[in-house]
Design a protein around this motif. Structure first.
Motif, PDB file in Angstrom:
ATOM      1  N   HIS A 323       1.128  -1.297   0.277  1.00 34.98           N
ATOM      2  CA  HIS A 323      -0.030   0.273  -0.018  1.00 34.98           C
ATOM      3  C   HIS A 323       0.689   1.304   0.115  1.00 34.98           C
ATOM      4  N   ALA A 324       0.919   2.151  -1.754  1.00 32.52           N
ATOM      5  CA  ALA A 324       1.886   2.912  -0.999  1.00 32.52           C
ATOM      6  C   ALA A 324       1.318   3.922  -0.538  1.00 32.52           C
ATOM      7  N   THR A 325       2.424   5.309   0.090  1.00 33.05           N
ATOM      8  CA  THR A 325       2.543   6.490   0.417  1.00 33.05           C
ATOM      9  C   THR A 325       1.938   7.060  -0.282  1.00 33.05           C
ATOM     10  N   GLU A 326       2.178   7.052  -1.439  1.00 33.27           N
ATOM     11  CA  GLU A 326       2.152   8.250  -3.320  1.00 33.27           C
ATOM     12  C   GLU A 326       1.040   8.227  -3.455  1.00 33.27           C
ATOM     13  N   ARG A 327       0.001   8.772  -3.511  1.00 31.45           N
ATOM     14  CA  ARG A 327      -1.412   9.135  -4.403  1.00 31.45           C
ATOM     15  C   ARG A 327      -0.621   8.277  -6.264  1.00 31.45           C
ATOM     16  N   CYS A 328      -1.718   7.800  -6.763  1.00 32.96           N
ATOM     17  CA  CYS A 328      -1.778   7.752  -7.865  1.00 32.96           C
ATOM     18  C   CYS A 328      -0.625   7.059  -8.970  1.00 32.96           C
ATOM     19  N   ALA A 329      -0.058   7.740  -9.887  1.00 36.02           N
ATOM     20  CA  ALA A 329       1.132   7.680 -10.292  1.00 36.02           C
ATOM     21  C   ALA A 329       2.652   7.826  -9.841  1.00 36.02           C
ATOM     22  N   ALA A 330       2.429   9.117  -8.958  1.00 37.83           N
ATOM     23  CA  ALA A 330       3.963   8.770  -7.629  1.00 37.83           C
ATOM     24  C   ALA A 330       3.266   7.377  -6.568  1.00 37.83           C
ATOM     25  N   GLY A 331       2.779   6.799  -7.154  1.00 39.20           N
ATOM     26  CA  GLY A 331       2.938   5.614  -5.804  1.00 39.20           C
ATOM     27  C   GLY A 331       2.871   3.861  -6.711  1.00 39.20           C
ATOM     28  N   ILE A 332       3.020   4.677  -8.044  1.00 35.76           N
ATOM     29  CA  ILE A 332       3.070   3.635  -8.947  1.00 35.76           C
ATOM     30  C   ILE A 332       5.058   3.895  -9.296  1.00 35.76           C
ATOM     31  N   ILE A 333       5.319   4.492  -9.146  1.00 39.37           N
ATOM     32  CA  ILE A 333       7.318   4.674  -8.992  1.00 39.37           C
ATOM     33  C   ILE A 333       7.711   4.783  -7.465  1.00 39.37           C
ATOM     34  N   GLN A 334       7.349   5.310  -6.757  1.00 42.62           N
ATOM     35  CA  GLN A 334       7.458   4.957  -5.616  1.00 42.62           C
ATOM     36  C   GLN A 334       7.536   3.086  -5.586  1.00 42.62           C
ATOM     37  N   ALA A 335       6.596   1.997  -6.460  1.00 40.51           N
ATOM     38  CA  ALA A 335       6.515   1.234  -6.158  1.00 40.51           C
ATOM     39  C   ALA A 335       7.658   0.331  -7.372  1.00 40.51           C
ATOM     40  N   ILE A 336       7.658   0.721  -8.269  1.00 41.67           N
ATOM     41  CA  ILE A 336       8.816   0.839  -8.646  1.00 41.67           C
ATOM     42  C   ILE A 336      10.472   0.370  -8.397  1.00 41.67           C
ATOM     43  N   GLY A 337      10.685   1.808  -7.006  1.00 40.58           N
ATOM     44  CA  GLY A 337      11.837   1.266  -6.728  1.00 40.58           C
ATOM     45  C   GLY A 337      11.618   0.312  -5.605  1.00 40.58           C
ATOM     46  N   ASN A 338      10.534   0.227  -4.857  1.00 39.52           N
ATOM     47  CA  ASN A 338      10.689  -0.995  -4.026  1.00 39.52           C
ATOM     48  C   ASN A 338      10.781  -1.441  -3.928  1.00 39.52           C
ATOM     49  N   PHE A 339      10.204  -2.110  -5.373  1.00 35.88           N
ATOM     50  CA  PHE A 339      10.357  -4.027  -5.253  1.00 35.88           C
ATOM     51  C   PHE A 339      11.889  -3.827  -6.516  1.00 35.88           C
ATOM     52  N   CYS A 340      12.792  -2.961  -6.321  1.00 36.25           N
ATOM     53  CA  CYS A 340      13.834  -2.992  -7.511  1.00 36.25           C
ATOM     54  C   CYS A 340      13.372  -3.727  -9.087  1.00 36.25           C
ATOM     55  N   LEU A 341      12.214  -3.047  -9.444  1.00 38.92           N
ATOM     56  CA  LEU A 341      12.324  -2.801 -10.715  1.00 38.92           C
ATOM     57  C   LEU A 341      13.126  -2.300 -11.802  1.00 38.92           C
ATOM     58  N   GLY A 342      13.673  -1.215 -11.239  1.00 38.62           N
ATOM     59  CA  GLY A 342      14.395  -0.403 -12.161  1.00 38.62           C
ATOM     60  C   GLY A 342      14.846   0.571 -12.065  1.00 38.62           C
ATOM     61  N   PRO A 343      15.340   1.834 -13.162  1.00 39.06           N
ATOM     62  CA  PRO A 343      15.190   3.440 -12.149  1.00 39.06           C
ATOM     63  C   PRO A 343      14.035   3.777 -11.690  1.00 39.06           C
ATOM     64  N   ASN A 344      13.788   4.318 -10.604  1.00 37.46           N
ATOM     65  CA  ASN A 344      12.440   5.137  -9.995  1.00 37.46           C
ATOM     66  C   ASN A 344      12.984   6.658  -9.710  1.00 37.46           C
ATOM     67  N   VAL A 345      13.935   7.193 -10.518  1.00 36.22           N
ATOM     68  CA  VAL A 345      14.125   9.108  -9.845  1.00 36.22           C
ATOM     69  C   VAL A 345      13.767   9.378 -11.279  1.00 36.22           C
ATOM     70  N   SER A 346      12.381  10.089 -11.819  1.00 40.89           N
ATOM     71  CA  SER A 346      11.975  10.701 -13.092  1.00 40.89           C
ATOM     72  C   SER A 346      12.834  11.630 -13.662  1.00 40.89           C
ATOM     73  N   PRO A 347      12.724  11.678 -14.728  1.00 39.47           N
ATOM     74  CA  PRO A 347      13.906  13.130 -14.715  1.00 39.47           C
ATOM     75  C   PRO A 347      13.400  14.157 -14.348  1.00 39.47           C
ATOM     76  N   ARG A 348      12.482  14.335 -14.303  1.00 41.51           N
ATOM     77  CA  ARG A 348      11.691  15.807 -13.682  1.00 41.51           C
ATOM     78  C   ARG A 348      11.874  15.934 -12.394  1.00 41.51           C
ATOM     79  N   ASP A 349      12.439  15.158 -11.434  1.00 41.49           N
ATOM     80  CA  ASP A 349      12.665  15.058 -10.468  1.00 41.49           C
ATOM     81  C   ASP A 349      14.275  15.771 -10.132  1.00 41.49           C
TER      82      ASP A 349
END
Length: 504
Positions: A323-349
């Motif tokens: 259960h992510a702590t971030e809303r919507c698409a930000a939660g998806i990005i959080q999950a990518i990092g949590n499960f170590c599925l690949g890069p999770n720092v958006s170029p927009r950041d």
């Protein structure tokens, strides 16, 4: 020769030698008709050709651009789905409303962050799937309102329709499968006996989906009684209740989870099961996604009570669902990092790419990075520095040409000068830029052809430019790539009202 042309997507019957053409006008006419003109030239201007020294082949830029346009029809969709040589590195399967799309975020910042991440790092070797309760008509309406990327696969109408590619070519085998023990007329007849069921709009009704609104306190009783009556009529149905108000009646074999299982089964048959699959949702009709074996799952922070309750009862001890702590698409990005599925720092950041180097050299990342700077420059979110313009000139070929959608050509250095004068012209205004469908092909030892859709949102006007760029890989440059040639065309009715802005 044909091996190289086939890699570019040009059919053999569309290849001609210059010696077979009758002068420059004939060459131009054949290029317009989609031919690729191939030959070895002694000397031709850089703005007209690409020299592929490794194989001694030279193609006109327009020919190569034409070769990458394969957007519709069965062949186009098959090529799209076969664009990966093997298994996808990551397949994201996401709901749209309140999962990928945050309707409480008027700037769409979390969605734009995901877009930049996907196109920079994942588009080239991964698959994006949208799984939504929306019908195709409602889904297309949402795409006209929000900066959504183009998915590889779309699952519509709560898992009752599967389509592929930009043209949304339907999966007829899935449709035939859902016809078993299903009769829409009987469903309509039986549901008419429940006055508390309010039919949803015609736009929300589909051949294998009959939808209503019903109050939460009455939903459970209606579901139980209706299920028994439809079973007695010989139907095998599934009734899905979500968002505390929406009730969908589907064939038993339908649903978001079954649709995903069907796709994974087909990938297995082809020997292309994704290495990792991440499912994302917020409501009750997403619960089935989390039940598919061997997937990672994220319930965004704004997930509804019905999904959280399902999680507590069915998957509380599953470490692959969070259960992510971030809303919507930000939660998806959080999950990518949590499960170590690949890069999770958006170029927009990343605020300053000069100070924060990313250890990746790819055309997709280069394109995303450029248009992020373009947006920030016009919004005055970066310092007005001459050094930025000098940096741009260092990565754009001095002899490079930009072909405007109107057909008029302009040297890169003039485009950069025009961009310099636009600093802050969108400050305080709604102005966003993103890219979609970034694809690239290495056509020489150090030459890349890159194609993408460049989108601009300015106020309430959204415009799209189909863009093709020729890049050269230069190891001595800090960013690796030199932009050599750019060609833009308007997408459908995206023709800009203000056609005086001559920067890319």
């Amino acid at each position: 020769m044909y091996r190289r042309i086939h890699r570019l997507g040009i059919p053999r019957e569309g290849v001609m030698r210059v010696s077979d053409c009758q002068g420059h006008q004939d060459i131009d006419d054949r290029l317009v008709s989609g031919y690729a003109i191939v030959n070895i030239f002694a000397s031709v201007a850089l703005s007209c050709i690409i020299e592929i020294l490794s194989e001694g082949i030279i193609c006109t830029i327009d020919a190569v651009i034409n070769s990458m346009v394969l957007e519709s029809g069965t062949l186009g969709d098959r090529v799209l789905m076969d664009r990966l040589n093997g298994s996808a590195h990551l397949m994201i399967v996401s709901d749209l409303d309140s999962t990928m799309v945050d309707h409480d975020d008027p700037e769409n910042l979390s969605l734009l962050r995901f877009n930049a991440l996907w196109e920079a790092y994942y588009r080239h070797d991964s698959l994006l799937v949208f799984s939504t309760g929306r019908t195709p008509t409602s889904y297309k309406k949402l795409r006209n309102e929000k900066p959504l990327l183009t998915p590889d696969i779309t699952i519509n109408s709560v898992g009752t329709e599967i389509t592929y590619g930009e043209s949304m070519a339907p999966d007829t085998s899935w449709t035939q499968y859902l016809n078993q023990k299903w009769n829409r007329d009987i469903v309509i007849e039986e549901t008419a006996k429940f006055p508390d069921l309010t039919p949803q709009s015609e736009m929300d009704q589909r051949p294998h989906k009959v939808s209503f609104y019903v109050e939460k306190v009455k939903a459970l009783e209606i579901i139980n009684v209706l299920s028994e009556r439809l079973e007695k009529r010989g139907l095998d149905v599934k009734i899905v209740y979500s968002s505390g108000i929406a009730l969908d009646i589907l064939p038993q074999g339908a649903g978001k989870g079954q649709a995903l299982a069907y796709l994974l089964k087909n990938f297995k048959v082809d020997g292309k099961v994704p290495m990792n699959t991440l499912v994302c949702g917020d409501s009750g009709n997403d619960a089935e996604l989390f039940s598919v074996p061997e997937v990672y799952g994220v319930m965004v922070s704004n997930a509804q009570e019905e999904l959280l309750q399902w999680f507590t009862q069915n998957a509380k001890n599953n470490p692959n669902i969070i259960h992510a702590t971030e809303r919507c698409a930000a939660g998806i990005i959080q999950a990518i990092g949590n499960f170590c599925l690949g890069p999770n720092v958006s170029p927009r950041d990343i605020r300053d790419f000069q100070k924060c180097k990313v250890d990746i050299f790819s055309p997709g990342h280069e394109v995303v990075k450029h248009y992020l700077f373009y947006e920030r420059w016009r919004r005055a979110e970066v310092e007005k520095s001459e050094q930025y313009m000098e940096n741009l000139k260092s990565v754009f070929c001095p002899l490079g040409i930009f072909v405007h959608p109107s057909g008029v050509e302009q040297p890169f250095h003039q485009c950069i000068d025009s961009m310099a004068r636009l600093y802050g012209d969108k400050q305080g205004h709604q102005f966003r830029v993103w890219v979609d469908r970034v694809s690239s092909a290495q056509i020489g030892s150090d030459i890349w052809l890159v194609k993408f859709d460049k989108w601009e949102l300015s106020g309430d006007e959204m415009q799209c430019y189909v863009t093709t760029v020729l890049m050269s890989l230069k190891a001595e440059l800090p960013d690796g790539f030199t932009w050599v040639h750019m060609h833009q065309t308007w997408l459908d009715d995206s023709r800009a009202r203000d056609q005086k802005v001559w920067c890319f």
